[in-house]
Design an enzyme around this catalytic site. Structure first.
Site, short mmCIF file in Angstrom:
data_model
loop_
_atom_site.label_atom_id
_atom_site.label_comp_id
_atom_site.label_asym_id
_atom_site.label_seq_id
_atom_site.Cartn_x
_atom_site.Cartn_y
_atom_site.Cartn_z
CG MET A 166 -2.03 -1.18 1.06
SD MET A 166 -2.50 -1.26 -0.34
CE MET A 166 -4.10 0.33 -0.37
CG ASN A 218 0.88 -3.16 -8.00
OD1 ASN A 218 0.57 -3.87 -7.13
ND2 ASN A 218 0.06 -2.01 -8.15
CG HIS A 227 -4.77 -0.67 -9.77
ND1 HIS A 227 -4.69 -0.06 -8.56
CD2 HIS A 227 -5.74 -0.23 -10.55
CE1 HIS A 227 -5.62 1.00 -8.89
NE2 HIS A 227 -6.17 0.67 -9.84
N GLY A 272 5.12 6.44 -11.43
CA GLY A 272 4.09 7.14 -11.25
C GLY A 272 3.07 6.20 -10.22
C1 GRF Z 1 -5.76 -6.25 -4.11
O1 GRF Z 1 -7.25 -5.97 -4.66
C2 GRF Z 1 -4.89 -6.04 -5.20
O2 GRF Z 1 -5.36 -5.44 -6.58
C3 GRF Z 1 -4.49 -4.57 -4.54
O3 GRF Z 1 -4.59 -4.66 -3.16
C4 GRF Z 1 -5.23 -5.85 -2.83
C5 GRF Z 1 -4.52 -6.81 -2.12
O4 GRF Z 1 -5.36 -7.84 -1.63
N1 GRF Z 1 -3.27 -4.14 -5.26
P1 GRF Z 1 -4.57 -9.05 -1.30
O5 GRF Z 1 -3.99 -8.71 0.20
O6 GRF Z 1 -3.73 -9.86 -1.91
O7 GRF Z 1 -5.88 -10.02 -0.61
#
Ligand code: GRF
Length: 213
Positions: free
Chosen positions: A110, A127, A129, A163
């Site tokens: 995060m 990543n 998303h 970005g």
């Molecule tokens: C997922 O929805 C991903 O797309 C986003 O963060 C969330 C992580 O979920 N980047 P998890 O910890 O893998 O369950």
């Protein structure tokens, strides 16, 4: 240790004999990491998760690392909310290098990735998303999709650049937005798609790295 075929500063390519090594960064429950680790166990990931790092002490993803027998560590993030301090990010780099990681996978991490990590693994940070990028960058993308009234949502795997959610797209999955959806039901549907997409794209990426090395 540097190996023959090294093409970029700071990144050692693995010799043909060993699987590519991947470091995983996450802040949450780690369901995407679980999907990756299960694919690895099943022999279908094309690379080996060797280290899990989190900016959140007690994050579910750290316990999952232990469950899969993969070293997992909390790295104190420093004073900022949206990024690691540069010392903390240098520590991430140090740990990833020490584990001889070939590339890095963000699984619900995060914080914005800054220079130290980007420089250490150029073009080698992935990543996932929860939107069909370039739509709905940033936080709670599924809620943004719901509020925008789009008929379709989904998820994207992309390379990380300087970005926020702007790097090169490697793959996407689409899911419908259904009548009566809440932010939670839509996010749950997107996550099912994520768990299929991420291992598939990580495998393809590892294959490509292997061919390039
Ligand atoms: C997922 O929805 C991903 O797309 C986003 O963060 C969330 C992580 O979920 N980047 P998890 O910890 O893998 O369950």
């Amino acid at each position: 240790m540097s190996t023959p075929g090294t093409q970029l500063p700071g990144v050692s390519f693995s010799p043909e004999s060993r699987p590519l090594r991947v470091g995983v960064l996450g802040s949450g429950k780690g369901s995407n990491f679980r999907a990756l680790a299960e694919a690895w166990r099943a022999g279908s990931l094309g690379c080996e998760p060797v280290l899990v790092l989190s900016d959140i002490e007690g994050a579910g993803i750290l316990a999952l690392g232990a469950e899969f027998g993969i070293p997992a560590r909390f790295v104190p993030p420093g004073p900022f909310r949206t990024k690691m301090s540069s010392e903390a990010e240098e520590e991430l780099v140090r740990l990833l290098r020490e584990a001889e990681v070939d590339f890095v996978v963000l699984a619900g991490f995060m914080r914005v990735i800054k220079e130290p990590l980007l420089r250490a693994f150029p073009g080698r940070i992935l990543n996932i998303h929860p939107s069909l990028l370039p739509q709905f960058r940033g936080l709670e993308a599924w809620r943004q999709a719901l509020e925008a009234g789009v008929p379709e949502a989904g998820c994207t795997v992309h390379l990380v650049d300087a970005g926020v959610d702007t790097g090169m797209i490697l793959g996407q999955s689409r899911v419908p937005v259904l009548p009566g959806d809440t932010a939670e039901s839509l996010h749950a549907r997107i996550q099912v798609a994520e768990h299929e997409l991420y291992p598939r794209i990580v495998r393809e990426f590892a294959q490509r790295l292997r061919q390039e090395s």
